[in-house]
Write an enzyme that holds these catalytic residues in place. Structure first.
Site, PDB file in Angstrom:
ATOM      1  N   TYR A   4     -80.896  97.441 -35.736  1.00  0.00           N
ATOM      2  CA  TYR A   4     -79.958  96.771 -34.823  1.00  0.00           C
ATOM      3  C   TYR A   4     -78.509  97.111 -35.188  1.00  0.00           C
ATOM      4  O   TYR A   4     -77.699  97.437 -34.316  1.00  0.00           O
ATOM      5  CB  TYR A   4     -80.190  95.254 -34.895  1.00  0.00           C
ATOM      6  CG  TYR A   4     -79.372  94.449 -33.905  1.00  0.00           C
ATOM      7  CD1 TYR A   4     -79.563  94.585 -32.541  1.00  0.00           C
ATOM      8  CD2 TYR A   4     -78.405  93.537 -34.344  1.00  0.00           C
ATOM      9  CE1 TYR A   4     -78.819  93.844 -31.635  1.00  0.00           C
ATOM     10  CE2 TYR A   4     -77.670  92.784 -33.453  1.00  0.00           C
ATOM     11  CZ  TYR A   4     -77.871  92.941 -32.091  1.00  0.00           C
ATOM     12  OH  TYR A   4     -77.129  92.207 -31.197  1.00  0.00           O
TER      13      TYR A   4
HETATM   14  N1  LIG Z   1     -77.216  86.151 -29.003  1.00  0.00           N
HETATM   15  C1  LIG Z   1     -76.502  86.573 -29.991  1.00  0.00           C
HETATM   16  O1  LIG Z   1     -76.293  85.862 -30.990  1.00  0.00           O
HETATM   17  C2  LIG Z   1     -75.870  87.940 -29.933  1.00  0.00           C
HETATM   18  C3  LIG Z   1     -74.943  88.283 -30.925  1.00  0.00           C
HETATM   19  C4  LIG Z   1     -74.334  89.515 -30.869  1.00  0.00           C
HETATM   20  C5  LIG Z   1     -74.619  90.384 -29.843  1.00  0.00           C
HETATM   21  N2  LIG Z   1     -75.533  90.046 -28.880  1.00  0.00           N
HETATM   22  C6  LIG Z   1     -75.783  91.010 -27.806  1.00  0.00           C
HETATM   23  O2  LIG Z   1     -75.694  90.344 -26.568  1.00  0.00           O
HETATM   24  C7  LIG Z   1     -76.399  91.090 -25.589  1.00  0.00           C
HETATM   25  C8  LIG Z   1     -77.264  90.143 -24.782  1.00  0.00           C
HETATM   26  O3  LIG Z   1     -78.276  89.618 -25.631  1.00  0.00           O
HETATM   27  P1  LIG Z   1     -78.662  88.082 -25.666  1.00  0.00           P
HETATM   28  O4  LIG Z   1     -78.402  87.589 -27.030  1.00  0.00           O
HETATM   29  O5  LIG Z   1     -78.097  87.341 -24.522  1.00  0.00           O
HETATM   30  O6  LIG Z   1     -80.275  88.198 -25.567  1.00  0.00           O
HETATM   31  P2  LIG Z   1     -81.288  87.923 -24.389  1.00  0.00           P
HETATM   32  O7  LIG Z   1     -81.197  86.529 -23.912  1.00  0.00           O
HETATM   33  O8  LIG Z   1     -82.601  88.407 -24.915  1.00  0.00           O
HETATM   34  O9  LIG Z   1     -80.781  88.886 -23.231  1.00  0.00           O
HETATM   35  C9  LIG Z   1     -81.000  90.262 -23.287  1.00  0.00           C
HETATM   36  C10 LIG Z   1     -80.901  90.812 -21.885  1.00  0.00           C
HETATM   37  O10 LIG Z   1     -81.070  92.226 -21.942  1.00  0.00           O
HETATM   38  C11 LIG Z   1     -82.088  92.584 -21.025  1.00  0.00           C
HETATM   39  N3  LIG Z   1     -82.762  93.810 -21.378  1.00  0.00           N
HETATM   40  C12 LIG Z   1     -83.534  94.096 -22.447  1.00  0.00           C
HETATM   41  N4  LIG Z   1     -83.995  95.361 -22.371  1.00  0.00           N
HETATM   42  C13 LIG Z   1     -83.490  95.880 -21.229  1.00  0.00           C
HETATM   43  C14 LIG Z   1     -83.580  97.130 -20.584  1.00  0.00           C
HETATM   44  N5  LIG Z   1     -84.331  98.132 -21.085  1.00  0.00           N
HETATM   45  N6  LIG Z   1     -82.916  97.317 -19.420  1.00  0.00           N
HETATM   46  C15 LIG Z   1     -82.185  96.324 -18.893  1.00  0.00           C
HETATM   47  N7  LIG Z   1     -82.069  95.109 -19.422  1.00  0.00           N
HETATM   48  C16 LIG Z   1     -82.716  94.896 -20.589  1.00  0.00           C
HETATM   49  C17 LIG Z   1     -83.021  91.400 -20.985  1.00  0.00           C
HETATM   50  O11 LIG Z   1     -83.800  91.485 -19.819  1.00  0.00           O
HETATM   51  P3  LIG Z   1     -85.322  90.958 -19.760  1.00  0.00           P
HETATM   52  O12 LIG Z   1     -85.215  89.472 -19.567  1.00  0.00           O
HETATM   53  O13 LIG Z   1     -85.909  91.662 -18.579  1.00  0.00           O
HETATM   54  O14 LIG Z   1     -85.977  91.340 -21.056  1.00  0.00           O
HETATM   55  C18 LIG Z   1     -81.997  90.274 -20.975  1.00  0.00           C
HETATM   56  O15 LIG Z   1     -81.472  90.105 -19.691  1.00  0.00           O
HETATM   57  C19 LIG Z   1     -77.174  92.149 -26.346  1.00  0.00           C
HETATM   58  O16 LIG Z   1     -76.495  93.387 -26.246  1.00  0.00           O
HETATM   59  C20 LIG Z   1     -77.152  91.645 -27.781  1.00  0.00           C
HETATM   60  O17 LIG Z   1     -77.287  92.683 -28.718  1.00  0.00           O
HETATM   61  C21 LIG Z   1     -76.163  88.856 -28.914  1.00  0.00           C
END
Ligand SMILES: NC(=O)c1ccc[n+]([C@@H]2O[C@H](COP(=O)([O-])OP(=O)(O)OC[C@H]3O[C@@H](n4cnc5c(N)ncnc54)[C@H](OP(=O)(O)O)[C@@H]3O)[C@@H](O)[C@H]2O)c1
Length: 321
Positions: A172
């Site tokens: 990651y």
């Molecule tokens: N949450 C945190 O603490 C945190 C911290 C730092 C960075 N981030 C970043 O924030 C971003 C969003 O993540 P999140 O934390 O909100 O997690 P999340 O709730 O799991 O959301 C991830 C999103 O990405 C989509 N996705 C996954 N694979 C995909 C693909 N191949 N094509 C298109 N969409 C895809 C998922 O769609 P599906 O529902 O269809 O799987 C979902 O809509 C990510 O880039 C993550 O690395 C999160």
């Protein structure tokens, strides 16, 4: 015809009163595409932008998510897997045909793969890179013509993991470190077209990323019995290592909105829920500077380093009062 002083005053007051509602209402809704809008941070960004005057193309993969997103006023759910070029091409056609142009792209879709680097299968590392690195590259390239035409904005969701890395988080962190380089190079390239580029770096916020990770580990069915990190991996596999008390990502959505709407967006937005996560990140970046300065022919003195820090703080305005 000359106006009396009272007439001039009245005209000025009327002009101000009439122009306030006009200023408050954007002439037409600018369009923004958000990838990974089904849950977590992407869903928050979508909801916020839709209430702040934007029209949002919300990328999702499951039909039920696309339908749910389309029920939000000023949001159109569109099918978009960032690893499938044909879906990206179809999304470009959809946005072009709608005729609104495209003001902004938010590269938010992402997944987390957690496994020791000396044990992970190449296919799992490739999956991590495909979504988090190749995804933003593919989507940005595909929409670049429209974004250049609008002198628009590109915002990518990075992470603290773009700066820090530790055991098991290698895959990651590698992907999010790549997002930092992607942002720097892209910003330098796009400035000649008037397109502004930012990266939002969230700390830990509530989302589905942990449960998705756990589900994928289960689906892969890999045994960690022989792993040198057996205990830690089992804690991820059974969910014990996944935090559940993180706050809602409202601040992350606010930062993304700022990057899309402010006349002078920042290049990097660190958005953390507590001092500890800010400390971790800033100290790591300073540590890297010290390590690079360590023991070579062109090392700087402490005074020179402090002077350099003052210079960059003056340039960026990055110090708290
Ligand atoms: N949450 C945190 O603490 C945190 C911290 C730092 C960075 N981030 C970043 O924030 C971003 C969003 O993540 P999140 O934390 O909100 O997690 P999340 O709730 O799991 O959301 C991830 C999103 O990405 C989509 N996705 C996954 N694979 C995909 C693909 N191949 N094509 C298109 N969409 C895809 C998922 O769609 P599906 O529902 O269809 O799987 C979902 O809509 C990510 O880039 C993550 O690395 C999160």
């Amino acid at each position: 015809m000359r106006r009396s002083p009272a007439g001039v005053l009245l005209a000025a007051v009327l002009t101000i009163c009439l122009s306030v509602p006009l200023l408050a209402q954007p002439a037409a809704r600018q369009a923004v595409l958000v990838t990974g809008a089904s849950t977590g941070i992407g869903r928050k960004i979508t909801e916020l932008l839709a209430t702040r005057g934007y029209f949002v193309y919300a990328g999702a993969r499951k039909p039920e998510d696309i339908a749910a997103l389309s029920r939000i006023p000023n949001v159109q759910g569109i099918r978009l897997d960032v690893t499938i070029p044909a879906e990206i091409a179809a999304a470009v056609t959809t946005v072009e045909k709608a005729g609104r142009g495209l003001h902004g792209l938010v590269n938010n879709a992402g997944v987390a793969v957690i496994e020791p680097l000396i044990e992970i299968d190449e296919q799992d590392l490739a999956f991590q890179m495909d979504v988090n690195v190749m995804g933003p590259y593919r989507v940005t390239k595909a929409f670049s013509r429209m974004l250049i035409a609008s002198k628009g904005r590109i915002v990518t969701t990075g992470s603290l993991s773009g700066f820090v890395a530790g055991p098991l988080s290698g895959p990651y962190s590698m992907s999010k470190h790549a997002v930092e380089a992607f942002t720097d190079a892209l910003a330098a390239e796009m400035s000649r077209f008037g397109v502004k580029v930012s990266v939002v770096e969230p700390g830990n916020y509530k989302s589905e990323i942990g449960t998705t990770l756990q589900a994928r580990m289960r689906a892969r069915g890999k045994s960690y019995d022989a792993s040198a990190f057996q205990q830690e991996m089992k804690r991820f596999q059974d969910g014990a290592a996944l935090g559940s008390n993180d706050p809602e990502p409202d601040d992350v959505a606010e930062a993304t909105w700022h990057a899309l709407s402010d006349p002078n967006p920042k290049l990097r937005y660190l958005v953390v829920p507590n001092q500890r996560q800010a400390d971790l990140t800033i100290r790591k970046v300073l540590l890297v500077a010290a390590q690079l300065n360590q023991g070579h022919r062109y090392s700087y003195s402490r005074d020179s380093l402090v002077a350099m820090l003052d210079q960059v703080l003056t340039r960026v305005g990055g110090a708290a009062k």
